[in-house]
Design an enzyme around this catalytic site. Structure first.
Site, mmCIF file in Angstrom:
data_model
loop_
_atom_site.group_PDB
_atom_site.id
_atom_site.type_symbol
_atom_site.label_atom_id
_atom_site.label_comp_id
_atom_site.label_asym_id
_atom_site.label_seq_id
_atom_site.Cartn_x
_atom_site.Cartn_y
_atom_site.Cartn_z
ATOM 1 N N ARG A 171 16.727 -21.523 18.337
ATOM 2 C CA ARG A 171 16.908 -20.601 17.210
ATOM 3 C C ARG A 171 18.372 -20.486 16.805
ATOM 4 O O ARG A 171 19.216 -20.157 17.628
ATOM 5 C CB ARG A 171 16.368 -19.224 17.579
ATOM 6 C CG ARG A 171 14.880 -19.271 17.672
ATOM 7 C CD ARG A 171 14.258 -18.005 18.143
ATOM 8 N NE ARG A 171 12.802 -18.208 18.072
ATOM 9 C CZ ARG A 171 11.907 -17.292 18.259
ATOM 10 N NH1 ARG A 171 12.282 -16.069 18.517
ATOM 11 N NH2 ARG A 171 10.628 -17.566 18.183
ATOM 12 N N SER A 225 1.382 -10.875 10.387
ATOM 13 C CA SER A 225 2.639 -11.185 9.704
ATOM 14 C C SER A 225 2.847 -12.661 9.437
ATOM 15 O O SER A 225 3.610 -13.021 8.554
ATOM 16 C CB SER A 225 3.810 -10.666 10.514
ATOM 17 O OG SER A 225 3.953 -11.408 11.695
ATOM 18 N N HIS A 234 3.254 -4.357 9.036
ATOM 19 C CA HIS A 234 3.444 -5.166 7.824
ATOM 20 C C HIS A 234 2.658 -4.631 6.635
ATOM 21 O O HIS A 234 2.436 -5.351 5.661
ATOM 22 C CB HIS A 234 3.082 -6.629 8.101
ATOM 23 C CG HIS A 234 4.028 -7.244 9.089
ATOM 24 N ND1 HIS A 234 5.254 -7.755 8.739
ATOM 25 C CD2 HIS A 234 3.951 -7.349 10.439
ATOM 26 C CE1 HIS A 234 5.887 -8.183 9.812
ATOM 27 N NE2 HIS A 234 5.119 -7.949 10.864
ATOM 28 N N THR A 260 6.387 0.755 11.505
ATOM 29 C CA THR A 260 7.837 0.592 11.663
ATOM 30 C C THR A 260 8.552 1.242 10.486
ATOM 31 O O THR A 260 7.987 1.393 9.400
ATOM 32 C CB THR A 260 8.219 -0.903 11.730
ATOM 33 O OG1 THR A 260 9.617 -1.009 11.986
ATOM 34 C CG2 THR A 260 7.927 -1.637 10.428
ATOM 35 N N LYS A 309 10.861 -2.258 8.024
ATOM 36 C CA LYS A 309 10.471 -3.308 7.081
ATOM 37 C C LYS A 309 10.417 -2.694 5.673
ATOM 38 O O LYS A 309 11.458 -2.549 5.053
ATOM 39 C CB LYS A 309 9.187 -3.974 7.565
ATOM 40 C CG LYS A 309 9.416 -4.586 8.972
ATOM 41 C CD LYS A 309 8.340 -5.477 9.431
ATOM 42 C CE LYS A 309 8.424 -5.820 10.908
ATOM 43 N NZ LYS A 309 9.548 -6.674 11.295
ATOM 44 N N THR A 359 6.280 -18.268 17.920
ATOM 45 C CA THR A 359 5.888 -17.268 16.920
ATOM 46 C C THR A 359 4.580 -17.699 16.247
ATOM 47 O O THR A 359 3.734 -16.867 15.929
ATOM 48 C CB THR A 359 7.015 -17.100 15.876
ATOM 49 O OG1 THR A 359 8.239 -16.866 16.589
ATOM 50 C CG2 THR A 359 6.759 -15.944 14.941
HETATM 51 C C1 LIG Z 1 3.041 -6.817 14.036
HETATM 52 C C2 LIG Z 1 4.369 -6.294 14.490
HETATM 53 N N1 LIG Z 1 4.399 -5.173 15.217
HETATM 54 C C3 LIG Z 1 5.568 -4.667 15.654
HETATM 55 C C4 LIG Z 1 6.773 -5.274 15.353
HETATM 56 C C5 LIG Z 1 8.033 -4.670 15.863
HETATM 57 O O1 LIG Z 1 8.585 -3.823 14.900
HETATM 58 P P1 LIG Z 1 10.163 -3.556 14.876
HETATM 59 O O2 LIG Z 1 10.801 -4.716 14.177
HETATM 60 O O3 LIG Z 1 10.326 -2.259 14.186
HETATM 61 O O4 LIG Z 1 10.598 -3.503 16.306
HETATM 62 C C6 LIG Z 1 6.782 -6.465 14.593
HETATM 63 C C7 LIG Z 1 8.001 -7.211 14.228
HETATM 64 O O5 LIG Z 1 9.043 -6.874 13.975
HETATM 65 C C8 LIG Z 1 5.544 -6.974 14.150
HETATM 66 O O6 LIG Z 1 5.504 -8.102 13.425
#
Ligand SMILES: Cc1ncc(COP(=O)(O)O)c(C=O)c1O
Length: 403
Positions: A21, A188, A216, A244, A247, A362
């Site tokens: 990465r 996602s 998401h 979250t 985003k 991923t």
């Molecule tokens: C489905 C999912 N849940 C939780 C998270 C984690 O959230 P955060 O970025 O706020 O830590 C992510 C990615 O960031 C995610 O894609």
């Protein structure tokens, strides 16, 4: 052991597979999203970002910035402690009330990230409910997987978005045992959406709790941005909704929303909540402003959906293959890690376009992709430039076109 040699060898194997990465060094330009300054080789230059999870550009919204400035001026920088010891700021309390209201729940609880909210909540619930069995979707996020693993509870993985498999798996469990069904709404990487109502029906039939990750989807779906559960009128059927603030709300932090007793239970037992200093007041203030704005305004959501539709139509017109799905995520499929990275490099070097390549772990090997996230702030000209660049690269590399 020669530790340094070990580290270097492991890194070399990532490089050989093309999945080492490399972070793009970006300087975001407030008020100019989706432009950013790229600090690569040579002088910094302006690029267009096409893979941000600041889905609606709220990270630069004037209301959000104003709220954050005011909170810093009024409250200072940090929160000053864990929630229990001096670190509960009034902004946290207001934000938790706002989140509970957003999801039509009695209460909400803040965490320092979405990752932490999943990890701490799932591990606490699954370890503390005596004899709990967790039913987890095969494509759940790493933070959910790690939380479930940490709980050491028995777990059954059901096929992705497959209600029949969920039903079959639930039927094998002793009806007296507590059960927790954990899934996401919008996935996602593929951008597909769970059959939430069916999952709720099945969970009810077997007396199981439901846990949905709406990371998401919050801000993006539903008349007030309450996610897929709000859009489909299902908020009250989900035991716990997780989201979250990082985003579509443009800031940082995570949360859960649920009954007062459930949130109080996790507040009182989750190590990942109790033993970590709380979010800086300015972050909570910024998130509060973003949520309030998106509750009242659908303009950003509508414009984003419009941009997604335009981009998909243009990709179809030139035959660039992308996964069809009902969400705002546009995965352009490449299917090879080295090639995916090379395309991303070329987009940046020749076209000033930044899209991060997405590789294993991923996504599964052979499904490497460019994950494109159109925002309300991408113009028609931005879309034309992206489609033109992809067309030129596809022709040069000889990649397959869609029919
Ligand atoms: C489905 C999912 N849940 C939780 C998270 C984690 O959230 P955060 O970025 O706020 O830590 C992510 C990615 O960031 C995610 O894609």
């Amino acid at each position: 052991m020669d530790y340094e040699t070990f580290f270097r060898k492991e890194l070399d194997s990532l490089r050989k597979e093309g999945r080492y990465r490399v972070f793009a060094d970006l300087e975001r330009l407030a008020g100019r999203f989706p432009r950013a300054l790229y600090h690569g080789e040579g002088a910094p230059r302006e690029v267009t970002v096409w893979c941000s999870n600041d889905y609606l550009g709220m990270g630069q919204h004037p209301d959000v910035l104003k709220a954050m400035h005011e909170a810093i001026d009024g409250n200072g920088a940090g929160a000053g402690g864990t929630r229990n010891i001096g670190g509960t700021n009034h902004y946290h309390v207001l934000l938790e009330r706002e989140l509970a209201d957003l999801h039509g729940k009695e209460a909400a609880l803040l965490f320092n990230s979405g990752y932490m909210s999943n990890w701490a909540s799932l591990s606490t619930l699954a370890s503390r409910l005596p004899g709990c069995v967790v039913l987890t979707d095969a494509l759940n996020h790493a933070s959910m997987i790690e939380g479930i693993r940490h709980s050491r509870a028995e777990k059954l993985i059901f096929a992705h978005n497959d209600p029949d498999d969920l039903r079959r798996k639930l039927a094998t469990i002793d009806p007296a045992r507590p059960k927790l069904v954990a899934f996401e709404s919008v996935y996602s990487m593929d951008g597909d959406i769970a059959p939430v109502a069916e999952f709720c029906d099945i969970a009810d039939a077997f007396g199981a709790m439901t846990y949905i990750d709406e990371v998401h989807a919050v801000g993006l779906y539903g008349p007030r941005g309450g996610g897929i559960s709000e859009r489909e009128g299902l908020s009250d059927r989900l035991t716990l909704i997780e989201g979250t603030l990082a985003k579509s709300f443009g800031v940082m932090g995570g949360y859960i929303a649920g009954s007062a007793a459930l949130c109080d239970f996790i507040r009182s037992y989750a190590s990942g909540f109790i033993f970590s200093s709380s979010l800086p007041p300015a972050l909570a203030a910024g998130a509060l402003a973003a949520i309030r704005h998106l509750k009242a305004s659908s303009a950003e959501r509508e414009r984003q959906q419009d941009r997604v539709g335009v981009l998909r139509a243009r990709l179809d017109a030139v035959g660039i293959p992308h996964l069809p799905n009902p969400s705002h995520i546009v995965p352009v499929m490449v299917g090879d890690a080295v090639q995916c990275k090379a395309i991303s490099d070329e987009l940046l070097a020749r076209f000033d376009i930044y899209v991060q390549p997405i590789n294993y772990p991923t996504v599964p090997r052979g499904t490497e992709r460019l994950r494109i996230t159109p925002s309300p702030l991408h113009s028609d000209a931005d879309i034309e430039h992206l489609v033109g660049a992809l067309t030129a690269i596809w022709a040069k590399v000889g990649l397959k076109r869609a029919a």
